[in-house]
Motif scaffolding. Sequence first.
Motif: not given
Length: 99
Positions: A41-66
């Motif tokens: 069922a998942v294979a039927k839904v996944a199409t080439d125009d849907v990008p692969a994701t590693s996490h459902p929520v966009p994440l950004t690293n919060v870093t300070r300048p070195d």
Amino acid sequence: MSAISRTEVEHLARLARIDMSDEELDRVAGQLDAVLDAVAAVAKVATDDVPATSHPVPLTNVTRPDVVRPGLSAQEALAGAPAAEDGRFRVPMILGEEA
């Protein structure tokens, strides 16, 4: 029609050296069949125009300048030590080892 048969489960159990009763073989065949249906069922839904994701929520690293900042001198670092020797922290021996 079942995607995996009881005979296939029996074969896999034998390869894995798992002793299974007839009831367990029937139950596991049904469970594996449900897993394969879900994957299909998942294979039927996944199409080439849907990008692969590693996490459902966009994440950004919060870093300070070195930025290089001055640190403690050896004397300042050792000032609060309970014991110091030759410009290093003195610690008790571990397991009776000699230095």
